[in-house]
Design a protein around this motif. Structure first.
Motif, PDB file in Angstrom:
ATOM      1  N   UNK A 219       0.836  -1.201   0.000  1.00 48.65           N
ATOM      2  CA  UNK A 219       0.000   0.000   0.000  1.00 48.65           C
ATOM      3  C   UNK A 219       0.872   1.254   0.000  1.00 48.65           C
ATOM      4  N   UNK A 220       0.338   2.312  -0.594  1.00 46.87           N
ATOM      5  CA  UNK A 220       1.033   3.604  -0.610  1.00 46.87           C
ATOM      6  C   UNK A 220       0.735   4.448   0.615  1.00 46.87           C
ATOM      7  N   UNK A 221      -0.080   3.958   1.531  1.00 44.58           N
ATOM      8  CA  UNK A 221      -0.342   4.666   2.777  1.00 44.58           C
ATOM      9  C   UNK A 221       0.890   4.591   3.673  1.00 44.58           C
ATOM     10  N   UNK A 222       1.412   5.745   4.034  1.00 41.32           N
ATOM     11  CA  UNK A 222       2.647   5.776   4.803  1.00 41.32           C
ATOM     12  C   UNK A 222       2.457   5.144   6.172  1.00 41.32           C
ATOM     13  N   UNK A 223       3.371   4.278   6.559  1.00 46.07           N
ATOM     14  CA  UNK A 223       3.345   3.675   7.877  1.00 46.07           C
ATOM     15  C   UNK A 223       2.537   2.411   7.987  1.00 46.07           C
ATOM     16  N   UNK A 224       1.650   2.133   7.014  1.00 47.71           N
ATOM     17  CA  UNK A 224       0.815   0.941   7.124  1.00 47.71           C
ATOM     18  C   UNK A 224       1.649  -0.323   6.935  1.00 47.71           C
ATOM     19  N   UNK A 225       2.627  -0.307   6.044  1.00 53.00           N
ATOM     20  CA  UNK A 225       3.477  -1.488   5.853  1.00 53.00           C
ATOM     21  C   UNK A 225       4.322  -1.802   7.066  1.00 53.00           C
TER      22      UNK A 225
ATOM     23  N   UNK B  56      -4.094  18.591   1.785  1.00 53.83           N
ATOM     24  CA  UNK B  56      -2.912  18.957   2.559  1.00 53.83           C
ATOM     25  C   UNK B  56      -2.848  18.254   3.896  1.00 53.83           C
ATOM     26  N   UNK B  57      -3.984  18.142   4.580  1.00 52.92           N
ATOM     27  CA  UNK B  57      -4.008  17.448   5.865  1.00 52.92           C
ATOM     28  C   UNK B  57      -3.724  15.953   5.687  1.00 52.92           C
ATOM     29  N   UNK B  58      -4.264  15.354   4.621  1.00 53.86           N
ATOM     30  CA  UNK B  58      -3.987  13.932   4.363  1.00 53.86           C
ATOM     31  C   UNK B  58      -2.504  13.705   4.086  1.00 53.86           C
ATOM     32  N   UNK B  59      -1.898  14.569   3.290  1.00 57.62           N
ATOM     33  CA  UNK B  59      -0.478  14.405   3.010  1.00 57.62           C
ATOM     34  C   UNK B  59       0.392  14.654   4.215  1.00 57.62           C
ATOM     35  N   UNK B  60      -0.017  15.611   5.091  1.00 58.61           N
ATOM     36  CA  UNK B  60       0.796  15.936   6.258  1.00 58.61           C
ATOM     37  C   UNK B  60       0.756  14.842   7.310  1.00 58.61           C
ATOM     38  N   UNK B  61      -0.417  14.295   7.591  1.00 60.49           N
ATOM     39  CA  UNK B  61      -0.556  13.375   8.716  1.00 60.49           C
ATOM     40  C   UNK B  61      -0.401  11.902   8.315  1.00 60.49           C
TER      41      UNK B  61
ATOM     42  N   UNK C 152       0.091  10.811   4.782  1.00 59.90           N
ATOM     43  CA  UNK C 152       0.733  10.601   3.496  1.00 59.90           C
ATOM     44  C   UNK C 152      -0.141   9.885   2.492  1.00 59.90           C
ATOM     45  N   UNK C 153      -1.412  10.223   2.434  1.00 61.97           N
ATOM     46  CA  UNK C 153      -2.364   9.535   1.567  1.00 61.97           C
ATOM     47  C   UNK C 153      -2.835  10.475   0.465  1.00 61.97           C
ATOM     48  N   UNK C 154      -3.466   9.893  -0.538  1.00 55.98           N
ATOM     49  CA  UNK C 154      -4.057  10.639  -1.638  1.00 55.98           C
ATOM     50  C   UNK C 154      -5.347   9.933  -2.045  1.00 55.98           C
ATOM     51  N   UNK C 155      -5.962  10.437  -3.102  1.00 56.29           N
ATOM     52  CA  UNK C 155      -7.178   9.807  -3.593  1.00 56.29           C
ATOM     53  C   UNK C 155      -6.899   8.386  -4.063  1.00 56.29           C
ATOM     54  N   UNK C 156      -5.751   8.156  -4.696  1.00 58.63           N
ATOM     55  CA  UNK C 156      -5.418   6.809  -5.151  1.00 58.63           C
ATOM     56  C   UNK C 156      -5.207   5.865  -3.982  1.00 58.63           C
TER      57      UNK C 156
END
Length: 537
Positions: A47-53, A443-448, A450-454
């Motif tokens: 996954x591209x969600x930061x920290x989930x891996x 901006x809040x999603x990227x800051x906290x 690291x997520x996006x729509x994808x």
């Protein structure tokens, strides 16, 4: 006796691995039909969600993974808190007002100017019948010249329109001079209009032939001299709701599409003064729901309010007043639009005025008139000087055959002009729109986290895989297999051998069926249809 054939099949380990890999590649949102869904650890590692891996990926569980999971949950909670605040701010629909001065125009449309004498009825024009019928309005005792009291008087039913036309101040008598943009004008340039003050007059009332103003400043607008005729004011015998203690005229400057509402929106001009009214056109644009409360145009060709060509707050208020009077008195007042019967003067105070006073002007009142989304109004700056001076008093007294005292007490000058041929555009704009909300959320999603729509689509895709696999397991009904496999050993019944044999019947040549099934073996000599004890595949 049935024959049972036992086959032992063993696959090489390297042949099985590519098949498992191909099955894993078939997993997708649109085509996951036969393979098992990915587990959480596999999804987290890709996954591209930061920290989930690092929090849920493959590997041993320990302190480091626990700290990563705690950091991920803390960041997610902070994001949700900030997102909730942004959503609340967006739902309040904030707006701001932007003012833009327009460029000077060579020609500007001059507004409509409505003026009314504060005195509604001329005393000398009232007949005995008029005094009798207007007793509730004027406060004058109803008696004739012979001294007969009201009890002994009998008069026909009054016509309120006729009374106002006859007894109201006539503009031809009041207007002493008139000039517009340096050109002479007269009473014929004014239109008769009825208001709460009775018979009034409007200059430049026709929206189809509005007069232009080609310059700004004094002398380029409307300049009139009026005689208010104080000797015609009614004497006060007793006070009523319509009794006036003032002397002068009431003026309202408005657009041609808006009817005069002069008793609330007008300003007073006093005799003995020259009043300068410097105007500036203001074009206002308001926001409809959910940002504001303006009334958007319907786009229909029919008039939005009966009796008026366009919607305005004044027209809406007059309509509400008319409906209230109709409900209580079953008639309308002279200044209200419609074809209903006009109320007789004896119930103007008893019914109409009390009904109008009960109308509310707010959103909770019985008469709520929203502001139109596009509105033209005229800002005013008023100044005045005394007239006449000593030299002009004698001249005006000789010119109009009056004494100087009469001139000072009755004459006034009104000068209405544009300050400049410019207009102000005031527009309400949304202070926080949908694009700003999406930008802040991104901006809040990227800051906290690291997520996006994808990233959200990845999570939804994984949830779909797991849910679809669960549903297929529930819906799938188990079927009885014809072949059972246990530990790599396949058991075939005699019936299956017969079905697979190229010679299922006994009519085949001897040894033909055996050679087709088991090409590496031969029948031993013996009787036809004998049994074999062992077969190897």
């Amino acid at each position: 006796m049935p024959i049972e054939i036992v086959c032992k099949i063993k696959f090489a380990e390297e042949d099985a691995k590519p098949k498992e890999k191909e099955a894993g590649d078939e997993q997708s949102l649109l085509g996951a039909t036969g393979a098992a869904p990915r587990d959480l650890a596999t999804f987290a590692s890709t996954s591209t969600l930061h920290g989930l891996g690092r929090a849920c990926g493959p590997g041993p569980h320990g302190l480091r993974r626990t700290l990563w999971a705690l950091a991920l949950l803390t960041s997610l909670a902070a994001f949700l808190y900030q997102a909730a605040g942004l959503a609340r701010g967006y739902l309040t629909r904030p707006h701001l007002v932007a003012m833009d001065p327009a460029a000077p125009a060579p020609v500007a449309g001059f507004p409509a100017v409505t003026l009314c004498n504060i005195n509604r009825f001329r005393h000398s024009a009232l007949s005995d019948a008029d005094i009798f019928h207007l007793a509730n309005l004027t406060g004058l005792p109803p008696k004739d010249r012979d001294g007969h009291r009201a009890a002994g008087l009998r008069y026909p039913e009054p016509d309120m329109v006729d009374i106002l036309n006859r007894t109201g101040h006539q503009l031809a008598d009041m207007l002493k001079s008139c000039n517009f943009s340096g050109h002479h004008c007269s009473a014929s340039n004014f239109s008769v209009v009825y208001t709460r003050y009775g018979k009034c007059y409007t200059f430049n009332a026709d929206p189809q032939s509005s007069l232009p103003s080609r310059a700004g400043g004094m002398g380029s607008g409307l300049e009139i001299m009026l005689d208010i005729q104080q000797e015609e004011y009614l004497p006060i015998w007793r006070e009523t709701n319509e009794t006036s203690f003032e002397a002068g005229i009431r003026v309202q400057i408005h657009s041609q599409e808006e009817p005069p509402y002069i008793h609330q929106l007008g300003f007073g001009v006093s005799p003995g003064f020259q009043t300068f009214v410097s105007c500036q056109e203001q074009r206002l644009t308001y926001l409809p729901q959910p940002w504001g409360n303006c009334r958007a145009e319907s786009g229909l060709r029919e008039p939005e309010l009966q009796g008026y060509s366009a919607y305005s707050v004044s027209a809406c208020r007059l309509r509400c007043e008319k409906e209230a009077v109709l409900q209580r008195c079953h008639c309308r007042m002279v200044h209200m639009p419609g074809n209903e019967t006009i109320c007789p003067p004896n119930i103007y105070i008893e019914c109409a005025d009390h009904t109008l006073d009960s109308l509310g002007g707010g959103a909770e009142g019985p008469c709520f008139c929203p502001t139109p989304c596009n509105l033209t109004r005229y800002g005013k700056e008023i100044s005045m000087v005394r007239i006449p001076n000593r030299g002009s008093a004698r001249y005006l007294a000789r010119k109009y055959n009056r004494n100087e005292t009469y001139i000072r007490e009755n004459f006034l000058v009104l000068d209405v002009f544009f300050e400049a041929l410019t207009s102000e555009a005031m527009e309400q704009r949304a202070a926080y729109g949908l694009s700003a909300l999406l930008g802040d959320l991104g901006g809040q999603m990227g800051l906290f986290i690291g997520a996006s729509i994808l990233t959200l689509l990845e999570i939804l895709d994984y949830i779909y895989e797991v849910s679809w696999d669960r549903l297929k397991r529930v819906w799938r009904r188990p079927k009885t297999p014809l072949r059972t496999s246990t530990g790599g050993i396949s058991t075939l019944g005699l019936q299956e051998l017969k079905e697979q044999s190229p010679c299922p019947s006994r009519g085949c040549a001897e040894g033909g069926g055996a050679s087709g099934l088991l090409p590496n073996h031969h029948h031993p000599p013996g009787p036809r249809g004998g049994l074999f004890e062992d077969f190897a595949c």
